[in-house]
Design an enzyme around this catalytic site. Structure first.
Site, PDB file in Angstrom:
ATOM      1  N   GLY A 114     -14.563  -5.644  -9.346  1.00  0.00           N
ATOM      2  CA  GLY A 114     -13.649  -5.971 -10.081  1.00  0.00           C
ATOM      3  C   GLY A 114     -14.147  -6.968  -8.767  1.00  0.00           C
ATOM      4  O   GLY A 114     -15.295  -7.426  -8.354  1.00  0.00           O
ATOM      5  N   THR A 123      -7.135  -0.437   0.223  1.00  0.00           N
ATOM      6  CA  THR A 123      -6.769  -2.167   0.125  1.00  0.00           C
ATOM      7  C   THR A 123      -6.346  -2.535  -0.675  1.00  0.00           C
ATOM      8  O   THR A 123      -5.766  -3.383  -1.222  1.00  0.00           O
ATOM      9  CB  THR A 123      -7.711  -2.728   0.721  1.00  0.00           C
ATOM     10  N   ALA A 136      -4.206  -6.697   4.297  1.00  0.00           N
ATOM     11  CA  ALA A 136      -5.552  -7.100   3.708  1.00  0.00           C
ATOM     12  C   ALA A 136      -5.729  -8.812   3.136  1.00  0.00           C
ATOM     13  O   ALA A 136      -6.664  -9.505   3.031  1.00  0.00           O
ATOM     14  CB  ALA A 136      -5.799  -5.963   2.155  1.00  0.00           C
ATOM     15  N   ILE A 138     -12.984  -8.216  -5.641  1.00  0.00           N
ATOM     16  CA  ILE A 138     -12.793  -7.873  -4.817  1.00  0.00           C
ATOM     17  C   ILE A 138     -14.104  -6.788  -4.681  1.00  0.00           C
ATOM     18  O   ILE A 138     -14.594  -7.041  -3.230  1.00  0.00           O
ATOM     19  CB  ILE A 138     -12.053  -7.613  -4.427  1.00  0.00           C
ATOM     20  N   HIS A 152       0.115  -3.791   4.767  1.00  0.00           N
ATOM     21  CA  HIS A 152      -0.435  -4.335   4.389  1.00  0.00           C
ATOM     22  C   HIS A 152      -0.263  -5.815   4.410  1.00  0.00           C
ATOM     23  O   HIS A 152       0.074  -6.653   3.662  1.00  0.00           O
ATOM     24  CB  HIS A 152       0.315  -4.668   2.646  1.00  0.00           C
ATOM     25  N   GLU A 181       6.703  -1.488   0.445  1.00  0.00           N
ATOM     26  CA  GLU A 181       6.280  -2.103   1.340  1.00  0.00           C
ATOM     27  C   GLU A 181       6.488  -1.846   2.606  1.00  0.00           C
ATOM     28  O   GLU A 181       7.866  -0.992   2.609  1.00  0.00           O
ATOM     29  CB  GLU A 181       7.087  -3.343   0.782  1.00  0.00           C
TER      30      GLU A 181
END
Length: 317
Positions: A154, A233, A286, A156, A284, A264
């Protein structure tokens, strides 16, 4: 319309005031909370009269959605929306828009931060210098000429591919879906097993859904070269952490850069990757750059303006 920012989205109060003034000029109200709710009960109270909710990545359960009787639209300050009770949104005819695209550059850049750190042993070199050691045992590898595998092509994934191309990598992509960027870059499309076998670096960029949970499990990791590295990521559950940790500790692959986990951060001390060999872990981060947060807010409020104008955009429900 009453618009409630149910949790902060990492922009300044000055910027929030700018958005508030614009919305008030159109006859709307903006309420912005500066801290997350500490319970579902508190979230219910914040959302109860809202027509529109703004939320980042705090879980939004059905209990909150069902209790918000005026709720018509949710603008998600995040690309993923798996933390939102989408069934409840559909049942209550609530439109959901996300902020896809805001962190493409940020995420892709961290992919290469993790990759270069692992390949050039930057973290280990820093430790060695501070301990009075030399470069012995710290000879790394170059990216140029390596096979860079991308699973999930996609926005990214495509951004990552363009950077990989600039480094002189050969780009391999899983053959789920082809894009114009693939033709421009001359990528090689392969089934995932073959991509895992041929790649020196594998970077994951798939969304979290039933079909991607444990997409990379012991079987897939076993296909990788002993010299290869894995970068995640995307979403934590896409990779089986236990299987990855075992492969790292057995030196079946050379390293891993992991930014996402099953939960998380903070991560429990017994998480298998915390003590795995040759692993760079980040909490987390990125998507988390100042530039990305500014762009994200722009998309969040543009989604609201578009919906108010009867032309919804970035719709995921």
């Amino acid at each position: 319309m009453k618009i409630v920012m149910i949790e902060p989205i990492n922009i300044s109060m000055l910027k929030i005031e700018e958005y508030r003034q614009t919305l008030e000029a159109g006859g709307h109200q903006l309420i912005a909370y500066s801290a997350r709710a500490e319970s579902n009960e508190e979230m219910v109270k914040r959302a109860e009269d809202a027509d529109i909710l703004i939320i980042a990545n705090q879980p939004l359960p059905a209990e909150v959605i069902n209790s918000a009787k005026n709720l018509k639209m949710i603008s998600v300050a995040f690309t993923g929306f798996d933390h939102i009770a989408m069934d409840a949104c559909r049942e209550n005819d609530i439109l959901v828009s996300n902020s896809s695209g805001y962190a493409n550059q940020a995420v892709a850049e961290l992919v290469f931060g993790l990759t270069i750190d692992l390949m050039r042993k930057i973290n280990d070199s820093n430790t060695a210098v501070r301990a009075g050691k030399t470069r012995a045992g710290l000879i790394g590898n170059e990216l140029a000429g390596k096979n860079f595998g991308i699973i999930g092509f996609g926005s990214i994934g495509q951004k990552t591919a363009r950077i990989a191309d600039a480094f002189g990598c050969n780009i391999l992509v899983d053959n789920h879906k082809k894009h114009q960027a693939g033709e421009e870059l001359g990528v090689e499309y392969l089934p995932i097993p073959e991509l895992m076998q041929k790649s020196d670096i594998v970077s994951l960029h798939v969304p979290l859904k039933d079909s991607t949970v444990d997409l990379i499990d012991a079987e897939e990791i076993a296909l990788m070269k002993n010299s290869s590295i894995l970068i995640n990521t995307a979403r934590g559950p896409v990779v089986n952490s236990k299987a990855l940790a075992e492969a790292l500790n057995e030196e079946e692959i050379a390293g891993a850069g992991i930014d996402v986990f099953e939960i998380e951060p903070p991560i429990p001390k017994d998480h298998p990757l915390l003590n795995a060999k040759n692993t760079i872990l980040t909490p987390h981060t990125a998507f988390a750059t100042e530039e990305a947060f500014i762009k994200r807010a722009e998309i969040v409020f543009a989604n609201i303006e578009a919906w108010l104008a009867g032309k919804p955009q970035n719709v995921v429900s």
